[in-house]
Design a protein around this motif. Structure first.
Motif, short mmCIF file in Angstrom:
data_model
loop_
_atom_site.label_atom_id
_atom_site.label_comp_id
_atom_site.label_asym_id
_atom_site.label_seq_id
_atom_site.Cartn_x
_atom_site.Cartn_y
_atom_site.Cartn_z
N GLU A 170 -20.34 -9.71 47.42
CA GLU A 170 -20.53 -10.67 46.33
C GLU A 170 -21.87 -10.54 45.61
OE1 GLU A 170 -19.49 -14.80 47.19
OE2 GLU A 170 -18.47 -14.16 49.02
N TYR A 171 -22.85 -9.90 46.23
CA TYR A 171 -24.20 -9.91 45.67
C TYR A 171 -24.24 -9.35 44.25
CZ TYR A 171 -29.15 -8.97 44.93
OH TYR A 171 -30.41 -8.94 44.40
N GLY A 172 -23.59 -8.22 44.01
CA GLY A 172 -23.61 -7.61 42.69
C GLY A 172 -23.04 -8.52 41.63
N HIS A 173 -21.94 -9.21 41.95
CA HIS A 173 -21.30 -10.12 41.00
C HIS A 173 -22.20 -11.32 40.70
CE1 HIS A 173 -18.29 -12.51 38.98
NE2 HIS A 173 -18.43 -13.48 39.88
N VAL A 174 -22.79 -11.89 41.75
CA VAL A 174 -23.65 -13.06 41.56
C VAL A 174 -24.92 -12.68 40.81
CG1 VAL A 174 -24.95 -14.89 42.75
CG2 VAL A 174 -22.71 -14.19 43.61
N LEU A 198 -30.10 -7.19 53.04
CA LEU A 198 -29.61 -7.43 54.40
C LEU A 198 -30.75 -7.45 55.40
CD1 LEU A 198 -26.48 -5.09 54.31
CD2 LEU A 198 -26.43 -7.58 54.60
N LYS A 199 -31.70 -6.55 55.22
CA LYS A 199 -32.83 -6.47 56.14
C LYS A 199 -33.63 -7.77 56.12
CE LYS A 199 -36.79 -3.52 57.29
NZ LYS A 199 -37.56 -2.30 56.89
N ILE A 249 -21.62 -10.17 55.11
CA ILE A 249 -20.38 -9.76 54.45
C ILE A 249 -20.39 -10.20 52.99
CG2 ILE A 249 -17.89 -10.16 54.37
CD1 ILE A 249 -17.98 -10.26 57.46
N ARG A 250 -20.88 -11.43 52.76
CA ARG A 250 -20.95 -11.92 51.38
C ARG A 250 -21.93 -11.09 50.55
NH1 ARG A 250 -21.01 -18.32 50.61
NH2 ARG A 250 -20.36 -17.55 48.55
N ILE A 251 -23.05 -10.68 51.17
CA ILE A 251 -24.01 -9.83 50.46
C ILE A 251 -23.35 -8.53 50.03
CG2 ILE A 251 -26.10 -8.44 50.74
CD1 ILE A 251 -27.20 -10.70 52.52
N LEU A 252 -22.60 -7.92 50.94
CA LEU A 252 -21.96 -6.64 50.65
C LEU A 252 -20.92 -6.75 49.54
CD1 LEU A 252 -21.50 -5.29 54.29
CD2 LEU A 252 -23.08 -4.42 52.55
#
Length: 614
Positions: free
Chosen positions: A581-585, A419-420, A576-579
């Protein structure tokens, strides 16, 4: 005895003598050095010092001798210079200061030196020494002192009595896209060196991967051209690796940019270190030195930890003895740039091929995955245009997308760090009024979330054309003048120090009413450097002319306050997508890594026929 490499008194590509020798009461004349009595010639220089600590770390070389060619009487010495903790302490903060253009003064240095061997010679001679017992990081060098007027030193070579570990065969892969002038110059230098040096001729072949399919160079002994589909540097270098792998006669491939300038005599050192490498997994990288300032080291390898990228040896002055010594510090690195990197072909079988990134971060990701140890040593360096001298807004797309993929594959970084990087990346472009570049960053994040299948099926050439069509267009000074901005008459902006807190609270001036801006600048614009500007250069600037005098290119940007809200909302959406979806992607990329880097995938992308393993 096995010859390792020759001493270099000069080269055809660089005339900075401090990179080759240091002379007192002697002078280079017609490729030889003529002495007055008591004159000294020292080789504590970038191209001629001996990195004993790195030789001990990476190779089996221990027993050495210089074979010298001379006329007259000399005293010759082998001198050790150690890198001490006191030296490192004195330079603490140096890299940071240079990177941020802060004042820094070279401290007084007391070198810790000792003479390892000394002898007199009359005419040709040798001096032998052993580095086995030398401890710590440091270097050795040859010193020659004349005992009479008119003595002449013609040169010499470094040799070893140690046994070779292997006999490498290296494929040099040069990736190019319509840069014939640069490629032909490098090819001709290498061809001339190969003709004069049978050992190099046997050890190296050159494969020019022509992404533009415009190269007219004819195939000849040691040199051939491969026409290739334009899939950027990633596709070009991967094609070179494939050609080396399929040939089944090469032990190593050496990836090399088409626009570097280098002394092909340097290949002697590459070959020597490969021959005596402790491990057959050794890789060898090169320093990148600025072409416009041939003593300025941009980087000697780098480290990427998934959050920050740290260049090693940045801004070292290679004409200074102290910076050469500081180069001997064996710093942690995870990769070395593809301007010049040699790796074993066997790494392909174990780690696969590079990722299909098109450009940017391919030379970061692949060594992280495939290099088991990278040797960076004084004397192996190439000259290259500074990266700071080039700006293309569309590169922000590739940097962010490929950075995310690299992080997902190799690092268990926290979401906060991801995020940063998003916020800092977009905020920088807003400060610099480069709104299209901010858009490219957002697109890079969105395409990352499309997952590995998108990357595998992407028409990268068409994608790149689309980005280029939407990039920030740059103009020459005459074109800028026609737009009403005469950069030759404008005074470059002098950064006025003001409160950092004030800049933060006003979002670098975005929240300051325009009536408080400089009246003249509101009308005529502010002139800042396109490549060297800092955020405070844009504080309370309504119209900014961003221009680079070296390239005569630039553009005009205008502050648009509505963009704060536009990209604030876009960043929020990506965050929001990072929070969520990131782990899944990330798991998708990890699962697809082998497929992404497979021969089958690259054969499809490059349009190559399938190749079966024997």
């Amino acid at each position: 005895m096995t010859k390792l490499y020759d001493l270099r008194l000069c080269s055809g590509v660089c005339d900075v003598k401090e990179l080759y020798y240091r002379a007192v009461d002697c002078e280079l004349k017609n490729d030889a050095v003529v002495f007055c009595r008591g004159g000294k010639l020292a080789f504590n220089t970038y191209f001629n010092c001996l990195s004993y600590s790195k030789l001990k770390n990476f190779t089996t070389i221990r027993h050495l001798s210089y074979s010298l060619r001379a006329k007259g009487k000399f005293v010759v010495r082998i001198v050790q210079s150690k890198l001490t903790k006191e030296i490192l302490d004195k330079f603490e903060g140096f890299d940071y200061a240079i990177a941020h253009r802060l004042p820094f003064e070279y401290p007084h240095i007391d070198f810790e030196k000792s003479v390892l061997e000394e002898k007199e010679i009359d005419g040709d001679g040798t001096i032998t020494f052993d580095i086995s017992a030398l401890d710590g990081d440091g270097l050795c060098y040859l010193e020659v002192e004349s005992l009479e007027d008119g003595a002449v030193f013609f040169g010499g070579s470094l040799e070893t009595s140690d046994e070779k570990q292997r006999e490498p065969k290296v494929a040099i892969a040069i990736c190019t896209f319509k840069r014939e002038k640069y490629v032909l110059a490098n090819v001709e230098r290498m061809r001339a060196e190969f003709d004069n040096n049978p050992i190099l001729k046997r050890a190296f072949d050159v494969i020019v991967v022509d992404n533009g399919q415009t190269m007219t160079l004819e195939d000849s002994e040691n040199f051939r051209v491969v026409k290739n589909k334009n899939l950027g540097g990633s596709g070009g270098f991967t094609r070179g690796i494939i050609e080396a792998y399929r040939a089944k006669k090469y032990t190593h491939f050496l990836l090399q940019d088409d626009d570097i300038v280098f002394d092909p005599k340097m290949l002697e050192k590459v070959l020597a270190y490969l021959r005596f490498a402790k491990s057959d997994t050794l890789s060898i990288g090169a320093s990148m030195i600025h072409l416009s300032d041939m003593t300025y080291q941009h980087e000697m390898s780098a480290a990427w930890d998934g959050v920050k990228l740290q260049s090693n040896g940045h801004a070292y002055n290679l004409s200074k003895e102290i910076d050469i010594l500081r180069n001997e510090e064996q710093k942690f690195c995870t990769y070395s740039g593809w301007w010049f990197l040699c790796q074993p072909v066997a790494a392909v079988k174990e780690s696969g091929l590079p990722l299909p990134f098109f450009i940017k971060y391919d030379d970061v990701e692949y060594p992280i995955r495939s290099a088991k140890g990278i040797m960076l040593v004084n004397g192996i360096g190439v000259w290259h245009d500074s990266f700071d001298s080039k700006y293309s807004a569309e590169l922000e797309y590739y940097i962010k997308r490929n950075e995310l993929v690299t992080t997902a594959l190799h690092f268990d970084g926290k979401l906060g760090a991801v995020l940063k990087r998003l916020v800092r990346g977009v905020a920088k472009q807003l400060v610099y009024q480069r709104y299209q570049a901010a858009e490219f960053i957002i697109e890079g994040y969105k395409d990352f979330f499309k997952g590995p299948k998108y990357l595998m099926n992407l028409d990268a050439e068409a994608m790149h054309a689309s980005l280029r069509a939407r990039t920030i267009r740059q103009y020459g000074k005459e074109q800028l003048k026609q737009q009403g901005y005469d950069v030759e008459q404008m005074t470059p902006y002098l950064n006025i120090k003001s409160s950092y807190l004030k800049k933060v609270l006003t979002l670098n001036g975005y929240l300051v009413p325009t009536c408080f801006y400089d009246k003249k600048e509101r009308k005529e614009g502010r002139l800042v450097s396109l490549t060297q500007s800092v955020p405070s250069d844009f504080y309370k600037s309504k119209i900014t002319v961003q221009y680079d005098a070296e390239t005569d290119r630039g553009f005009v940007t205008k502050q648009k306050r509505g963009m704060l809200f536009k990209y604030g909302f876009k960043m929020a959406g990506v965050a929001i997508r990072i929070l969520f979806e990131y782990g899944h992607v990330k798991k998708q990329y990890l699962k697809a890594e082998n497929e992404l880097t497979s021969f089958e995938n690259w054969e499809k992308l490059l349009g190559l026929p399938p190749h079966e393993e024997e």
